[in-house]
Design a protein around this motif. Structure first.
Motif, PDB file in Angstrom:
ATOM      1  N   ASN A  80      25.758 -61.188 -20.407  1.00 40.17           N
ATOM      2  CA  ASN A  80      25.419 -61.426 -21.746  1.00 40.17           C
ATOM      3  C   ASN A  80      23.965 -61.389 -21.822  1.00 40.17           C
ATOM      4  O   ASN A  80      23.347 -60.968 -22.908  1.00 40.17           O
ATOM      5  CB  ASN A  80      25.966 -62.714 -22.286  1.00 40.17           C
ATOM      6  CG  ASN A  80      27.273 -62.549 -22.590  1.00 40.17           C
ATOM      7  OD1 ASN A  80      27.865 -61.505 -22.681  1.00 40.17           O
ATOM      8  ND2 ASN A  80      27.866 -63.670 -22.227  1.00 40.17           N
ATOM      9  N   GLU A  81      23.016 -61.822 -20.928  1.00 43.34           N
ATOM     10  CA  GLU A  81      21.698 -61.443 -21.036  1.00 43.34           C
ATOM     11  C   GLU A  81      21.170 -60.291 -20.900  1.00 43.34           C
ATOM     12  O   GLU A  81      20.368 -59.717 -21.877  1.00 43.34           O
ATOM     13  CB  GLU A  81      20.833 -62.402 -19.684  1.00 43.34           C
ATOM     14  CG  GLU A  81      19.391 -62.387 -19.621  1.00 43.34           C
ATOM     15  CD  GLU A  81      18.932 -63.058 -18.462  1.00 43.34           C
ATOM     16  OE1 GLU A  81      17.908 -63.607 -18.443  1.00 43.34           O
ATOM     17  OE2 GLU A  81      19.700 -62.958 -17.363  1.00 43.34           O
ATOM     18  N   PHE A  82      21.450 -59.297 -20.242  1.00 36.86           N
ATOM     19  CA  PHE A  82      21.326 -58.035 -20.045  1.00 36.86           C
ATOM     20  C   PHE A  82      21.448 -57.415 -21.539  1.00 36.86           C
ATOM     21  O   PHE A  82      20.894 -56.680 -22.016  1.00 36.86           O
ATOM     22  CB  PHE A  82      21.946 -57.304 -19.032  1.00 36.86           C
ATOM     23  CG  PHE A  82      21.999 -55.984 -19.204  1.00 36.86           C
ATOM     24  CD1 PHE A  82      20.763 -54.952 -18.540  1.00 36.86           C
ATOM     25  CD2 PHE A  82      22.641 -55.050 -19.558  1.00 36.86           C
ATOM     26  CE1 PHE A  82      20.337 -53.661 -18.468  1.00 36.86           C
ATOM     27  CE2 PHE A  82      22.450 -53.580 -19.763  1.00 36.86           C
ATOM     28  CZ  PHE A  82      21.511 -53.237 -18.971  1.00 36.86           C
ATOM     29  N   LYS A  83      23.022 -57.667 -21.885  1.00 37.38           N
ATOM     30  CA  LYS A  83      23.346 -57.006 -23.485  1.00 37.38           C
ATOM     31  C   LYS A  83      22.293 -57.479 -24.551  1.00 37.38           C
ATOM     32  O   LYS A  83      22.083 -56.708 -25.052  1.00 37.38           O
ATOM     33  CB  LYS A  83      24.842 -57.410 -23.580  1.00 37.38           C
ATOM     34  CG  LYS A  83      25.685 -56.738 -22.579  1.00 37.38           C
ATOM     35  CD  LYS A  83      27.204 -57.209 -22.591  1.00 37.38           C
ATOM     36  CE  LYS A  83      28.112 -56.542 -21.787  1.00 37.38           C
ATOM     37  NZ  LYS A  83      29.617 -57.067 -21.808  1.00 37.38           N
ATOM     38  N   ASN A  84      22.029 -58.768 -24.470  1.00 40.52           N
ATOM     39  CA  ASN A  84      21.010 -59.159 -25.500  1.00 40.52           C
ATOM     40  C   ASN A  84      19.882 -58.624 -25.650  1.00 40.52           C
ATOM     41  O   ASN A  84      19.059 -58.226 -26.512  1.00 40.52           O
ATOM     42  CB  ASN A  84      20.861 -60.673 -25.369  1.00 40.52           C
ATOM     43  CG  ASN A  84      22.169 -61.672 -25.609  1.00 40.52           C
ATOM     44  OD1 ASN A  84      23.030 -60.933 -26.560  1.00 40.52           O
ATOM     45  ND2 ASN A  84      22.559 -62.822 -25.356  1.00 40.52           N
ATOM     46  N   PHE A  85      19.216 -58.344 -24.225  1.00 37.47           N
ATOM     47  CA  PHE A  85      18.019 -57.406 -24.032  1.00 37.47           C
ATOM     48  C   PHE A  85      18.030 -56.297 -24.330  1.00 37.47           C
ATOM     49  O   PHE A  85      16.986 -55.565 -25.151  1.00 37.47           O
ATOM     50  CB  PHE A  85      17.514 -57.769 -22.742  1.00 37.47           C
ATOM     51  CG  PHE A  85      16.863 -58.983 -22.157  1.00 37.47           C
ATOM     52  CD1 PHE A  85      15.971 -59.640 -22.822  1.00 37.47           C
ATOM     53  CD2 PHE A  85      17.247 -59.602 -21.074  1.00 37.47           C
ATOM     54  CE1 PHE A  85      15.476 -60.904 -22.649  1.00 37.47           C
ATOM     55  CE2 PHE A  85      16.762 -60.781 -20.459  1.00 37.47           C
ATOM     56  CZ  PHE A  85      15.717 -61.578 -21.239  1.00 37.47           C
ATOM     57  N   LEU A  86      19.267 -55.665 -24.115  1.00 38.69           N
ATOM     58  CA  LEU A  86      19.684 -54.255 -24.597  1.00 38.69           C
ATOM     59  C   LEU A  86      19.377 -53.983 -26.200  1.00 38.69           C
ATOM     60  O   LEU A  86      18.827 -53.071 -26.720  1.00 38.69           O
ATOM     61  CB  LEU A  86      20.839 -53.617 -23.909  1.00 38.69           C
ATOM     62  CG  LEU A  86      21.188 -52.061 -24.142  1.00 38.69           C
ATOM     63  CD1 LEU A  86      19.855 -51.298 -23.976  1.00 38.69           C
ATOM     64  CD2 LEU A  86      22.519 -51.851 -23.700  1.00 38.69           C
ATOM     65  N   SER A  87      20.120 -54.946 -26.682  1.00 35.73           N
ATOM     66  CA  SER A  87      20.329 -55.051 -28.217  1.00 35.73           C
ATOM     67  C   SER A  87      19.096 -55.052 -28.673  1.00 35.73           C
ATOM     68  O   SER A  87      18.467 -54.603 -29.899  1.00 35.73           O
ATOM     69  CB  SER A  87      21.340 -55.893 -28.599  1.00 35.73           C
ATOM     70  OG  SER A  87      21.474 -56.084 -29.961  1.00 35.73           O
ATOM     71  N   GLU A  88      18.171 -56.151 -28.107  1.00 32.84           N
ATOM     72  CA  GLU A  88      16.655 -56.141 -28.736  1.00 32.84           C
ATOM     73  C   GLU A  88      15.828 -54.886 -28.769  1.00 32.84           C
ATOM     74  O   GLU A  88      15.336 -54.491 -29.726  1.00 32.84           O
ATOM     75  CB  GLU A  88      16.207 -57.396 -28.027  1.00 32.84           C
ATOM     76  CG  GLU A  88      16.734 -58.729 -28.410  1.00 32.84           C
ATOM     77  CD  GLU A  88      16.113 -59.841 -27.410  1.00 32.84           C
ATOM     78  OE1 GLU A  88      15.297 -59.609 -26.869  1.00 32.84           O
ATOM     79  OE2 GLU A  88      16.604 -61.068 -27.510  1.00 32.84           O
ATOM     80  N   GLU A  89      16.083 -54.483 -27.421  1.00 37.20           N
ATOM     81  CA  GLU A  89      15.219 -53.015 -27.380  1.00 37.20           C
ATOM     82  C   GLU A  89      15.742 -51.875 -28.280  1.00 37.20           C
ATOM     83  O   GLU A  89      14.528 -51.245 -28.739  1.00 37.20           O
ATOM     84  CB  GLU A  89      15.252 -52.694 -25.908  1.00 37.20           C
ATOM     85  CG  GLU A  89      14.555 -53.745 -24.998  1.00 37.20           C
ATOM     86  CD  GLU A  89      13.184 -53.738 -24.936  1.00 37.20           C
ATOM     87  OE1 GLU A  89      12.706 -52.417 -25.407  1.00 37.20           O
ATOM     88  OE2 GLU A  89      12.562 -54.765 -24.503  1.00 37.20           O
ATOM     89  N   LEU A  90      16.851 -51.922 -28.496  1.00 38.99           N
ATOM     90  CA  LEU A  90      17.402 -50.674 -29.258  1.00 38.99           C
ATOM     91  C   LEU A  90      17.082 -51.288 -30.746  1.00 38.99           C
ATOM     92  O   LEU A  90      16.648 -50.291 -31.637  1.00 38.99           O
ATOM     93  CB  LEU A  90      18.926 -50.720 -29.061  1.00 38.99           C
ATOM     94  CG  LEU A  90      19.477 -50.232 -27.889  1.00 38.99           C
ATOM     95  CD1 LEU A  90      21.047 -50.261 -28.008  1.00 38.99           C
ATOM     96  CD2 LEU A  90      19.053 -48.870 -27.920  1.00 38.99           C
ATOM     97  N   LYS A  91      16.987 -52.326 -31.087  1.00 41.47           N
ATOM     98  CA  LYS A  91      16.412 -52.605 -32.554  1.00 41.47           C
ATOM     99  C   LYS A  91      15.108 -52.401 -32.802  1.00 41.47           C
ATOM    100  O   LYS A  91      14.649 -52.166 -33.953  1.00 41.47           O
ATOM    101  CB  LYS A  91      16.877 -54.210 -32.837  1.00 41.47           C
ATOM    102  CG  LYS A  91      18.298 -54.577 -32.934  1.00 41.47           C
ATOM    103  CD  LYS A  91      18.416 -55.942 -33.236  1.00 41.47           C
ATOM    104  CE  LYS A  91      19.996 -56.359 -33.278  1.00 41.47           C
ATOM    105  NZ  LYS A  91      20.148 -57.756 -33.575  1.00 41.47           N
TER     106      LYS A  91
END
Length: 385
Positions: free
Chosen positions: A123-134
């Motif tokens: 989940n940590e990775f997915k959250n970081f990825l989501s933030e970067e995409l935004k």
């Protein structure tokens, strides 16, 4: 007995591929070398410039003992699915205990550690990825940044063959297989380098410069005699991709791997433009051109995500395209020990279950489309070289 496997496209087979097969045999000390090869269409959504049987023959003449076909539903798919499909076939053959692959970084431990870290994708990775995409970054840049934030070295993910190598390892881990990996450092031109070199050009450069006299120094003689300009066929192929796009509604486009987040609507909006304009205007930070072409190819061939997910969980089959004469008896005997049936004739189709039969029909359809585009009539029969 030790059989080393190789996952490939050989579109077309060139000097770098021949070097790679030689090194794979040397570093693995294998008794036999077996290739799993994409057949009529490739992972970047392109049509193969030479038919699958001739390319398999080139691989055998270049150092392989046998070439099996990678089903179309895996070969025209994102890297994760491409590798899972190939590893699924490899894992079904008991004698295969090694996988060799070319990459920019041949540090085995670093590749293993990267695959282990990425395999979690918590989940940590997915959250970081989501933030970067935004934040407006491209998907690749966002992925690299997110990976770095969970402790990874993102430099290893900046080269296409490294990415495939890590996907191979992830797929092996996914199947809980004990296949040993053997990275081989690439030589010559980079994967996407379109410039023709003296003797170690990329397959992309060879395809783009098929009329150049330099080609003769970049491929073995047995390949050179089968190479020709493929521009006419490419032009027809692109027209067909555009035609089928115009006949497909947005709901069906969404069934294809990678066609998400409104991309299906973008493609439909662009359908009346030229093929190159469709690619240019739909390519973005988020969606590279290779992804767009792969989606259009999958749409042309009727390759859908849901079917692929079901087929990945089902038993498959082994389709030998070419085998070395001296190795044939032993290799075919080893393949017969697989949990999957060997398909060498039309009657063998009766051995397939519902899902594997569907997969095989998609292979046959893809091959027929290749023959229609190239106007070549070929017999579906394993070659003994």
């Amino acid at each position: 007995m030790k059989i080393c496997s190789v996952i490939c496209e050989f579109n077309p087979f060139h000097n770098g591929h021949q070097y790679f097969l030689q090194r794979a045999r040397e570093i693995t000390s294998c008794d036999y070398l077996l290739c799993i090869m994409s057949s009529s269409f490739t992972q970047r959504g392109e049509i193969a410039v030479i038919d699958k049987y001739t390319r398999a023959k080139h691989a055998v003449l270049g150092g392989a003992d046998c070439v099996l076909e990678l089903p179309a539903i895996f070969s025209v798919a994102p890297a994760e699915i491409f590798t899972k499909g190939a590893i699924k076939i490899i894992s079904a053959i008991p004698s295969i205990n090694a996988l060799a692959f070319g990459c920019e970084n041949a540090d085995k431990n670093e590749l293993l550690n990267t695959a282990k870290l990425l395999g979690k994708e918590n989940n940590e990775f997915k959250n970081f990825l989501s933030e970067e995409l935004k934040s407006g970054q491209s998907y690749i840049k966002s992925y690299l940044n997110a990976f770095e934030k969970i402790g990874g070295n993102n430099k290893i993910l900046q080269q296409p063959n490294n990415i495939l190598a890590i996907e191979y390892i992830k797929a092996i881990n996914y199947t809980n297989n004990d296949i040993e990996i053997f990275p081989v450092k690439r030589i010559g031109a980079d994967f996407n380098d379109g410039e023709l070199k003296e003797n170690f050009s990329s397959a992309s450069a060879i395809r783009q410069n098929s009329n150049s006299p330099k080609i003769i120094n970049n491929v073995p003689p047995f390949v050179f005699k089968d190479l020709k300009s493929f521009s006419k066929e490419n032009e027809l192929y692109e027209k067909l991709l555009k035609l089928i796009l115009s006949r497909t509604d947005s709901a069906d486009l969404k069934k294809i791997y990678g066609c998400t987040e409104g991309l299906e609507n973008t493609l439909k909006h662009l359908e009346n433009l030229t093929f190159n304009q469709i690619i240019d205007k739909s390519t973005s930070k988020r969606y590279p051109s290779s992804r767009i072409k792969r989606i259009l190819c999958a749409n042309f061939l009727g390759l859908y995500k849901k079917d692929c997910e079901i087929i990945l969980k089902s038993n498959l089959y082994l389709t030998p395209l070419a085998v070395k004469k001296e190795s044939a008896a032993t290799i075919l005997s080893e393949l017969a020990k697989s949990q999957y049936p060997i398909i060498t004739s039309g009657s063998d189709i009766q051995k397939l279950n519902t899902q594997s039969l569907k997969c095989k029909k998609l292979d046959d359809f893809a091959f027929k489309q290749w023959q229609q585009i190239t106007e070549k009539s070929l017999t579906s029969k394993m070659l003994t070289i």
